[in-house]
Scaffold this motif. Structure first.
Motif, PDB file in Angstrom:
ATOM      1  N   LYS A   2     -18.765 -11.022  21.733  1.00 24.54           N
ATOM      2  CA  LYS A   2     -20.189 -10.744  21.795  1.00 24.54           C
ATOM      3  C   LYS A   2     -20.810 -10.924  20.418  1.00 24.54           C
ATOM      4  O   LYS A   2     -20.210 -10.599  19.400  1.00 24.54           O
ATOM      5  N   GLU A   3     -22.016 -11.415  20.410  1.00 21.15           N
ATOM      6  CA  GLU A   3     -22.736 -11.625  19.159  1.00 21.15           C
ATOM      7  C   GLU A   3     -23.303 -10.304  18.644  1.00 21.15           C
ATOM      8  O   GLU A   3     -23.753  -9.461  19.416  1.00 21.15           O
ATOM      9  N   GLY A   4     -23.268 -10.135  17.333  1.00 24.84           N
ATOM     10  CA  GLY A   4     -23.939  -9.013  16.697  1.00 24.84           C
ATOM     11  C   GLY A   4     -23.199  -7.687  16.708  1.00 24.84           C
ATOM     12  O   GLY A   4     -23.743  -6.693  16.255  1.00 24.84           O
ATOM     13  N   ILE A   5     -21.969  -7.636  17.215  1.00 24.70           N
ATOM     14  CA  ILE A   5     -21.266  -6.348  17.234  1.00 24.70           C
ATOM     15  C   ILE A   5     -20.124  -6.290  16.221  1.00 24.70           C
ATOM     16  O   ILE A   5     -19.544  -5.240  16.010  1.00 24.70           O
ATOM     17  N   HIS A   6     -19.799  -7.410  15.598  1.00 23.75           N
ATOM     18  CA  HIS A   6     -18.694  -7.447  14.652  1.00 23.75           C
ATOM     19  C   HIS A   6     -19.214  -7.481  13.219  1.00 23.75           C
ATOM     20  O   HIS A   6     -20.273  -8.039  12.949  1.00 23.75           O
ATOM     21  N   LYS A   8     -19.882  -8.524   9.378  1.00 18.04           N
ATOM     22  CA  LYS A   8     -20.079  -9.853   8.789  1.00 18.04           C
ATOM     23  C   LYS A   8     -18.974 -10.215   7.799  1.00 18.04           C
ATOM     24  O   LYS A   8     -18.682 -11.374   7.595  1.00 18.04           O
TER      25      LYS A   8
END
Length: 86
Positions: A2-6, A8
């Protein structure tokens, strides 16, 4: 994924076992100021750890169970009957 949950800053990091010197590369987001150059020629952030599965007695098979003064027998004598079904 999923995008945006890990995070940077998720990157390869070298973890070094201080007890035996083993090094291994794992992806992590740990913050560290030290770096190390590995055999592959790349420079990675370095995190030093006291003990890993490569040196822990439980995982290496070096762990010894000590029965001092018959404590196990004394425990079994007192509480051994509780777990048995009749």
């Amino acid at each position: 994924m999923k995008e945006g949950i890990h995070p940077k800053n998720y990157r390869p990091v070298v973890f070094q076992d201080l007890s035996n010197g083993d090094k291994f590369i794992v992806r992590s987001c740990i913050v560290t100021s030290e770096t190390i150059k590995m055999e592959d020629g790349h420079e990675y952030p370095l995190s030093k750890v006291e003990i890993t599965n490569a040196s822990h007695p439980f995982f290496t098979g070096q762990q010894m169970l000590l029965d001092t003064a018959g404590r196990v027998e004394r425990f079994n004598k007192r509480f051994g009957k509780m777990g048995k079904k009749s």
